[in-house]
Design an enzyme around this catalytic site. Structure first.
Site, PDB file in Angstrom:
ATOM      1  N   LYS A   1       0.829  -1.217   0.000  1.00 40.68           N
ATOM      2  CA  LYS A   1       0.000   0.000   0.000  1.00 40.68           C
ATOM      3  C   LYS A   1       0.857   1.259   0.000  1.00 40.68           C
ATOM      4  O   LYS A   1       0.657   2.158  -0.821  1.00 40.68           O
ATOM      5  CB  LYS A   1      -0.908   0.023   1.239  1.00 40.68           C
ATOM      6  CG  LYS A   1      -1.580   1.364   1.493  1.00 40.68           C
ATOM      7  CD  LYS A   1      -2.445   1.351   2.743  1.00 40.68           C
ATOM      8  CE  LYS A   1      -1.782   1.768   4.009  1.00 40.68           C
ATOM      9  NZ  LYS A   1      -1.650   3.218   4.250  1.00 40.68           N
ATOM     10  N   ASN A   2       1.805   1.334   0.934  1.00 40.50           N
ATOM     11  CA  ASN A   2       2.525   2.599   1.092  1.00 40.50           C
ATOM     12  C   ASN A   2       3.526   2.855  -0.028  1.00 40.50           C
ATOM     13  O   ASN A   2       3.986   3.988  -0.197  1.00 40.50           O
ATOM     14  CB  ASN A   2       3.167   2.673   2.482  1.00 40.50           C
ATOM     15  CG  ASN A   2       2.109   2.880   3.558  1.00 40.50           C
ATOM     16  OD1 ASN A   2       0.968   3.256   3.250  1.00 40.50           O
ATOM     17  ND2 ASN A   2       2.451   2.620   4.803  1.00 40.50           N
TER      18      ASN A   2
ATOM     19  N   CYS B   1      -5.976   8.157   8.452  1.00 42.45           N
ATOM     20  CA  CYS B   1      -6.007   7.652   9.826  1.00 42.45           C
ATOM     21  C   CYS B   1      -5.458   8.708  10.774  1.00 42.45           C
ATOM     22  O   CYS B   1      -4.325   9.159  10.631  1.00 42.45           O
ATOM     23  CB  CYS B   1      -5.172   6.371   9.937  1.00 42.45           C
ATOM     24  SG  CYS B   1      -5.907   4.973   9.108  1.00 42.45           S
TER      25      CYS B   1
ATOM     26  N   ARG C   1      -0.330  14.532  13.027  1.00 40.88           N
ATOM     27  CA  ARG C   1       0.580  14.145  11.941  1.00 40.88           C
ATOM     28  C   ARG C   1       0.981  15.392  11.148  1.00 40.88           C
ATOM     29  O   ARG C   1       0.467  15.654  10.057  1.00 40.88           O
ATOM     30  CB  ARG C   1      -0.086  13.074  11.061  1.00 40.88           C
ATOM     31  CG  ARG C   1      -0.463  11.839  11.863  1.00 40.88           C
ATOM     32  CD  ARG C   1      -1.142  10.773  11.040  1.00 40.88           C
ATOM     33  NE  ARG C   1      -0.221  10.049  10.178  1.00 40.88           N
ATOM     34  CZ  ARG C   1      -0.587   9.114   9.322  1.00 40.88           C
ATOM     35  NH1 ARG C   1      -1.864   8.785   9.209  1.00 40.88           N
ATOM     36  NH2 ARG C   1       0.299   8.498   8.568  1.00 40.88           N
TER      37      ARG C   1
ATOM     38  N   ASP D   1       3.540   0.419  12.342  1.00 38.84           N
ATOM     39  CA  ASP D   1       2.325  -0.125  11.713  1.00 38.84           C
ATOM     40  C   ASP D   1       2.051  -1.573  12.114  1.00 38.84           C
ATOM     41  O   ASP D   1       1.037  -2.144  11.696  1.00 38.84           O
ATOM     42  CB  ASP D   1       2.406  -0.003  10.188  1.00 38.84           C
ATOM     43  CG  ASP D   1       2.328   1.442   9.736  1.00 38.84           C
ATOM     44  OD1 ASP D   1       1.880   2.284  10.519  1.00 38.84           O
ATOM     45  OD2 ASP D   1       2.725   1.728   8.582  1.00 38.84           O
TER      46      ASP D   1
ATOM     47  N   ARG E   1      -9.160   0.201   3.757  1.00 34.67           N
ATOM     48  CA  ARG E   1      -8.234   1.178   3.201  1.00 34.67           C
ATOM     49  C   ARG E   1      -6.910   0.505   2.813  1.00 34.67           C
ATOM     50  O   ARG E   1      -6.209   0.962   1.930  1.00 34.67           O
ATOM     51  CB  ARG E   1      -8.015   2.229   4.290  1.00 34.67           C
ATOM     52  CG  ARG E   1      -7.110   3.299   3.974  1.00 34.67           C
ATOM     53  CD  ARG E   1      -7.138   4.288   5.111  1.00 34.67           C
ATOM     54  NE  ARG E   1      -8.238   5.206   4.958  1.00 34.67           N
ATOM     55  CZ  ARG E   1      -8.588   6.121   5.843  1.00 34.67           C
ATOM     56  NH1 ARG E   1      -7.956   6.212   6.972  1.00 34.67           N
ATOM     57  NH2 ARG E   1      -9.566   6.949   5.599  1.00 34.67           N
TER      58      ARG E   1
HETATM   59  N1  EPU Z   1       6.672  14.089  11.462  1.00 31.73           N
HETATM   60  C1  EPU Z   1       6.857  15.423  11.776  1.00 31.73           C
HETATM   61  N2  EPU Z   1       6.821  16.337  10.757  1.00 31.73           N
HETATM   62  C2  EPU Z   1       6.609  15.961   9.467  1.00 31.73           C
HETATM   63  C3  EPU Z   1       6.418  14.602   9.153  1.00 31.73           C
HETATM   64  C4  EPU Z   1       6.454  13.686  10.182  1.00 31.73           C
HETATM   65  O1  EPU Z   1       7.058  15.778  12.932  1.00 31.73           O
HETATM   66  O2  EPU Z   1       6.594  16.832   8.593  1.00 31.73           O
HETATM   67  C5  EPU Z   1       6.727  13.094  12.539  1.00 31.73           C
HETATM   68  C6  EPU Z   1       5.401  12.378  12.737  1.00 31.73           C
HETATM   69  O3  EPU Z   1       4.565  13.079  13.594  1.00 31.73           O
HETATM   70  C7  EPU Z   1       5.872  11.038  13.282  1.00 31.73           C
HETATM   71  C8  EPU Z   1       7.196  10.795  12.585  1.00 31.73           C
HETATM   72  O4  EPU Z   1       7.629  12.073  12.128  1.00 31.73           O
HETATM   73  O5  EPU Z   1       6.103  11.150  14.649  1.00 31.73           O
HETATM   74  C9  EPU Z   1       7.154   9.855  11.400  1.00 31.73           C
HETATM   75  O6  EPU Z   1       6.121  10.227  10.500  1.00 31.73           O
HETATM   76  P1  EPU Z   1       6.188   9.899   8.942  1.00 31.73           P
HETATM   77  O7  EPU Z   1       6.228  11.172   8.196  1.00 31.73           O
HETATM   78  O8  EPU Z   1       7.270   8.902   8.703  1.00 31.73           O
HETATM   79  O9  EPU Z   1       4.775   9.222   8.687  1.00 31.73           O
HETATM   80  P2  EPU Z   1       3.883   9.347   7.390  1.00 31.73           P
HETATM   81  O10 EPU Z   1       4.732   9.497   6.204  1.00 31.73           O
HETATM   82  O11 EPU Z   1       2.766  10.301   7.588  1.00 31.73           O
HETATM   83  C10 EPU Z   1       3.970   6.813   6.820  1.00 31.73           C
HETATM   84  C11 EPU Z   1       2.993   5.720   6.561  1.00 31.73           C
HETATM   85  C12 EPU Z   1       2.309   5.345   7.861  1.00 31.73           C
HETATM   86  C13 EPU Z   1       3.362   4.922   8.877  1.00 31.73           C
HETATM   87  C14 EPU Z   1       4.434   6.007   9.027  1.00 31.73           C
HETATM   88  C15 EPU Z   1       5.600   5.578   9.890  1.00 31.73           C
HETATM   89  C16 EPU Z   1       2.321   6.158   4.312  1.00 31.73           C
HETATM   90  C17 EPU Z   1       1.269   6.633   3.398  1.00 31.73           C
HETATM   91  N3  EPU Z   1       2.017   6.185   5.601  1.00 31.73           N
HETATM   92  O12 EPU Z   1       3.239   7.905   7.348  1.00 31.73           O
HETATM   93  O13 EPU Z   1       1.492   4.245   7.553  1.00 31.73           O
HETATM   94  O14 EPU Z   1       2.757   4.692  10.118  1.00 31.73           O
HETATM   95  O15 EPU Z   1       4.965   6.348   7.734  1.00 31.73           O
HETATM   96  O16 EPU Z   1       6.205   4.441   9.368  1.00 31.73           O
HETATM   97  O17 EPU Z   1       3.379   5.739   3.892  1.00 31.73           O
HETATM   98  C18 EPU Z   1      -0.356   2.810   7.760  1.00 31.73           C
HETATM   99  O18 EPU Z   1       0.020   2.250   6.727  1.00 31.73           O
HETATM  100  O19 EPU Z   1      -1.257   2.355   8.500  1.00 31.73           O
HETATM  101  C19 EPU Z   1       0.279   4.058   8.157  1.00 31.73           C
HETATM  102  C20 EPU Z   1      -0.264   4.873   9.028  1.00 31.73           C
END
Ligand code: EPU
Length: 421
Positions: A22-23, A117, A122, A307, A400
């Site tokens: 998915k990701n 989610c 976030r 995850d 999802r």
């Molecule tokens: N963070 C910040 N600022 C930012 C971005 C992130 O402070 O600009 C913080 C977040 O709050 C968090 C950490 O950095 O504490 C990591 O967040 P990340 O940006 O890596 O998460 P994301 O890209 O929003 C993706 C996956 C999530 C998964 C996370 C962590 C996708 C679409 N989503 O989210 O997947 O939990 O990485 O591995 O790739 C899921 O598949 O169920 C899911 C939620």
């Protein structure tokens, strides 16, 4: 509204084939915006996040063909819109990748803030920091992000992320591919889907190196051309089936996986007493007797994935002894499912970033509600392991991210059905 009805207590047995990640899919489909010509993307999971993304791209003028199962033909050559449909963008998280892709392709974008989610706050400040470093003027409101070239135009640059962020790494990669000069992302995320996106972009003619390490370099090229690419298998879907087998005392072969990507998960399941056998592209798990307690801390890849936090928590909740589960990526993630698990008989005390899970002899069927995708998956596992009948509500979250969940679990002997209310 629909829900799952699960009659628990049957050990999973048989073979399951894992779908595309998915990701990775939700990063690669927006990346098609950067390509002149048609991309044939294979191993695309048929899940609601992908369907929403395809509708968004289609609404922007992309030609999409999904006739062949698992394959998406996408041609964004004729796209002119830089403002994707807001209602759809707000339905999922990864729609924020449209910001980077549109900035890279058109030098501008107007994208609503994403939904998806909401198990934690976030922020996207690191994405914005990256766009600004590449020379974009950024306007951010409570509703949308608007990007346009700053007074010096767009140009490659060095970006050092303050937190390891998958989303920011992907978004900066997307933005930088067609921008002149070299972009260097330091403290980049190393997840398998980052490498997959880099491989996709390079197949289409980009110059991305270092993906999978903490420094990713992108040398801007003038254009990308169409081609064929197959998405990697889903690490978390595979981990979810492994956890389900462990929790039910099952014996299953999980096919179409990259065992190396699974080590952070399988090593913990092995520590808890499950027998794991790795093959080239498959993993067998056998779980006999009661699982043992464990200590797990979630971390960015190659650490134990956040995850998989909720799914391993279910295993801990029926293991012998006291387990410690520490969340270091999203502190509030426990609140999405722990109280639901407690209503099934789990004993979980949350203290700051750590859940102390005292293993119960059994879980019992109950009516529970999914509050996010992985929380929902964990409740399904709990239902499969529990005595009696469990009803999981709010299953749109689960749908999802899990392709054909009911078919796959039924083929493994689970008694689960989807009820449309
Ligand atoms: N963070 C910040 N600022 C930012 C971005 C992130 O402070 O600009 C913080 C977040 O709050 C968090 C950490 O950095 O504490 C990591 O967040 P990340 O940006 O890596 O998460 P994301 O890209 O929003 C993706 C996956 C999530 C998964 C996370 C962590 C996708 C679409 N989503 O989210 O997947 O939990 O990485 O591995 O790739 C899921 O598949 O169920 C899911 C939620």
């Amino acid at each position: 509204m629909a829900r799952y009805e699960i009659h628990g207590g049957t050990p999973l047995n048989g073979t399951v084939t894992i779908s595309g990640a998915k990701n990775a899919a939700v990063a690669i489909l927006p990346a098609a915006l950067l390509v002149s010509g048609q991309c044939r993307i294979e191993n695309v999971p048929d899940i609601s996040d992908v369907r929403i993304l395809l509708s968004i791209l289609e609404g922007m003028g992309a030609k999409i063909d999904t006739t062949e199962p698992g394959v998406v033909l996408v041609d964004c050559t004729d796209v002119t819109s830089t403002c994707p449909q807001q209602e759809l963008v707000r339905k999922m998280r990864a729609s924020y990748y449209l910001m980077g892709a549109l900035l890279g392709r058109f030098g501008k974008a107007h994208v609503a803030l994403p939904g998806g989610c909401n198990f934690a706050s976030r922020p996207i400040d690191q994405h914005i920091k990256g766009f600004a470093a590449l020379g974009a003027d950024v306007e951010e409101t409570d509703d949308y992000v608007a990007l346009q070239p700053g007074s010096n135009g767009l140009c490659g640059n060095r970006v050092s992320l303050d937190v390891v962020s998958v989303g920011a790494t992907v978004n900066i990669m997307l933005a930088a591919v067609l921008i002149p000069g070299q972009t260097v992302i330091e403290n980049a995320a190393k997840e398998p889907h980052i490498v997959d996106l880099a491989n996709f972009l390079n197949t289409m003619g980009a110059h991305v190196s270092g993906a999978g390490t903490d420094t990713v370099k992108i040398r801007g090229v003038e254009s990308l051309k169409g081609g064929t690419y197959a998405i990697i298998p889903d690490q978390i879907e595979a981990g979810t089936y492994l956890a389900a087998a462990a929790a039910t005392g099952g014996n299953i072969l999980v096919k179409n996986v990259i065992p190396k990507h699974m080590e952070c998960i399988t090593s913990k399941l092995a520590e808890m007493g499950a027998e794991i056998i790795d093959y080239d592209d498959a993993i067998r798990i056998r779980s006999n007797g009661r699982l043992r307690h464990a200590t797990v801390k979630t971390r960015p890849y190659p650490g134990f994935p956040t995850d998989m936090q909720a799914q391993i928590c279910v295993c801990m909740s029926i293991a012998s002894g006291v387990s410690r589960l520490t969340e270091s990526v999203y502190e509030t993630r426990f609140f999405g499912y722990c109280s639901e698990l407690e209503s099934m008989g789990a004993d979980i005390q949350i203290s700051g970033k750590t859940a102390i899970v005292t293993g119960s002899e059994k879980l019992y069927g109950a009516t529970v509600s999914a509050n996010d995708l992985r929380a929902g998956a964990a409740l399904v596992i709990a239902g499969l392991a529990a005595e009696g009948t469990t009803w999981v509500k709010n299953i749109h979250y689960v749908e999802r991210g899990y392709e054909k969940l009911i078919d796959k679990l039924t083929a493994l002997g689970a008694q689960i059905r989807r009820i449309e209310d």
